[in-house]
Design a protein around this motif. Structure first.
Motif, short mmCIF file in Angstrom:
data_model
loop_
_atom_site.label_atom_id
_atom_site.label_comp_id
_atom_site.label_asym_id
_atom_site.label_seq_id
_atom_site.Cartn_x
_atom_site.Cartn_y
_atom_site.Cartn_z
N GLY A 9 -80.44 25.04 16.99
CA GLY A 9 -79.45 26.07 16.71
C GLY A 9 -79.39 26.45 15.24
O GLY A 9 -80.07 25.85 14.40
N GLY A 10 -78.57 27.44 14.95
CA GLY A 10 -78.49 28.03 13.61
C GLY A 10 -78.21 27.05 12.48
O GLY A 10 -78.88 27.10 11.44
N THR A 11 -77.25 26.14 12.67
CA THR A 11 -76.97 25.19 11.58
C THR A 11 -78.11 24.19 11.42
O THR A 11 -78.36 23.72 10.32
N VAL A 40 -86.21 28.41 18.45
CA VAL A 40 -85.34 28.38 17.27
C VAL A 40 -84.36 29.54 17.23
O VAL A 40 -84.65 30.66 17.67
N SER A 41 -83.18 29.24 16.67
CA SER A 41 -82.19 30.27 16.35
C SER A 41 -82.48 30.82 14.97
O SER A 41 -83.27 30.27 14.22
N ALA A 42 -81.75 31.88 14.62
CA ALA A 42 -81.78 32.37 13.25
C ALA A 42 -81.04 31.38 12.37
O ALA A 42 -80.19 30.63 12.84
N ARG A 149 -75.13 37.26 22.20
CA ARG A 149 -74.86 36.29 21.13
C ARG A 149 -74.97 34.86 21.65
O ARG A 149 -74.58 34.57 22.77
N GLY A 150 -75.52 34.02 20.82
CA GLY A 150 -75.73 32.63 21.23
C GLY A 150 -76.89 32.49 22.20
O GLY A 150 -77.08 31.45 22.83
N GLY A 151 -77.71 33.54 22.30
CA GLY A 151 -78.72 33.63 23.35
C GLY A 151 -79.91 32.69 23.23
O GLY A 151 -80.71 32.59 24.17
#
Ligand code: ASP
Ligand code: MG
Length: 402
Positions: A9-11, A40-42, A149-151
């Protein structure tokens, strides 16, 4: 040897150091002999920043271009992670959405993954690690799409199914699913195993660990999930079918959210068709009505109807109600300083008295209940927002979760 999806995730990928740390986690799996597809997330904050940029040009920025813009966040992470792995002398390669390709259906900004080509990546897994950006795909027309979002969670679960992986591990900034929000309720405990339906209720009702629609997909396709921390080695929470679980407790978790609002229409006519007339235009506007309460009418002519909606829809809902010529009423009141507190547990089905116990606990804490809704494995109440934590703490204690 296992084939795994690892989703970060992002963090978890929020800084260059963290991306390098993630590369080490992946390398470890690879050195064990596992095949790894990393989703991966942004980097955290990136998607919000991109949305803000688009809005500074146009509040209603073109949706096709918005998807092109937003998909770039995850692409940056994918490339950086591939580079970090190569730096550790591990063979790795990133694929962009159209290179896989990941096919989606539906509207821009709100598409869903329907398929992906697997053979090229599957071949590559014999020699190295594949990295795929979450949250995106391409449509039939070849346009870039995003999936809500959160996809990235949804990408992980969908690809776990399509690539037939043995597991899907969601790496995040908490080390699992807790019996309540561990930041606010320090006595909350980590749940070792939880069923899909409980997880779905918890995530829909405010626990922010995973995107609800991703949990739903994993439930439908029985994809075993594990939620775990990027920053510790501790075991996470495993999410799977409830046949494999034992329920010694009636309640598994207490969730809360502060994104609801309550509306009351006072003095509406009490006759057939009124509720339908009331809710039809809301349905047309895709406003999701959650709880509904209709009072007994005292004069048999008029009644009051209370319902809850998402807080962001409040203004729109009021406007629609005021424009509605098909209903007569005295007045509309609203309250957006409310919260929803819910207890969730598959064990509730077989335990009598859970409802009474919840109401009694709230009464002891002098908390007024404004609306109630139930399903087989959850009980939610709407209360005044200022009482949220008091209610959550009380329920956590009386249902033996501390
Ligand atoms: N970057 C996207 C978002 O912030 C997707 C994700 O992080 O899962 O919504
Ligand atoms: Mg995210």
């Amino acid at each position: 040897m296992l084939k795994k999806i690892l989703k970060f995730g992002g963090t978890s990928v929020g800084t260059i150091e963290r991306i390098q740390h993630v590369a080490k986690i992946i390398k470890k799996e690879y050195d064990f002999g596992n095949k790894v597809i990393a989703i991966v997330s942004a980097m955290s904050g990136k998607t919000n920043e991109l949305i803000k940029m688009s809005k500074s040009i146009d509040e209603e920025f073109d949706k096709r271009e918005l998807d092109v813009l937003l998909s770039s966040g995850e692409q940056v992470t994918a490339a950086l992670l591939a580079g970090a792995l190569k730096r550790l002398n591990v063979k790795a390669k990133s694929w962009l959405n159209w290179q896989v390709p990941i096919l989606t259906e539906g509207k821009h900004f709100n598409s869903r993954i329907v398929n992906a080509r697997t053979n090229e990546i599957d071949n590559f897994l014999n020699e190295g690690i594949a990295i795929i950006p979450g949250f995106q795909g391409i449509s039939k027309n070849g346009d870039i799409t995003t999936i809500g979002r959160g996809g990235s969670d949804a990408t992980a679960v969908a690809l776990a199914k399509i690539f037939k992986t043995d597991s899907c591990e969601i790496y995040t900034d908490v080390d699992g699913v807790y019996s309540s929000d561990p930041n606010k309720i320090p006595v909350a405990k980590k749940i070792e195993k939880i069923s899909y339906d409980e997880m779905l209720e918890l995530s829909s009702l405010g626990a922010k660990v995973m995107q609800p629609s991703a949990v739903q997909t994993s439930m439908i396709y029985k994809i075993p999930l594990e939620v775990r921390s990027t920053f510790t080695d501790r075991k996470g929470t495993r999410i799977f079918d409830h046949e494999n679980l034992d329920y010694s407790k009636s309640v598994t978790g207490v969730a809360y959210s502060k994104d609801d609002a309550k509306l009351t229409i006072i003095g509406v006519e009490d006759k057939p068709g009124v509720a339908a007339n009331l809710f039809e235009p809301l349905n047309d506007a895709q406003i999701n009505v959650d709880m509904v309460i209709q009072n007994i009418s005292s004069d048999e002519k008029t009644t009051d109807i209370t319902f809850t909606i998402k807080r962001v829809d409040l203004l729109k809902t009021k406007k629609i109600l005021e424009k509605n010529q098909n209903i007569k009423y005295k007045k509309i009141t609203h309250n957006d300083k409310v919260s929803k507190v819910s207890i969730v547990g598959a064990g509730m089905v077989s335990t009598p008295g859970v409802t009474y116990k919840m109401f009694k606990g709230l009464a002891e804490s002098k908390i007024n209940i404004l609306a109630i809704s139930t399903s087989e494995i959850k009980l939610s109440v709407i209360i005044n927002e200022e009482n949220t934590l008091k209610a959550v703490k009380k329920l956590h204690t009386i249902f033996d979760l501390d």
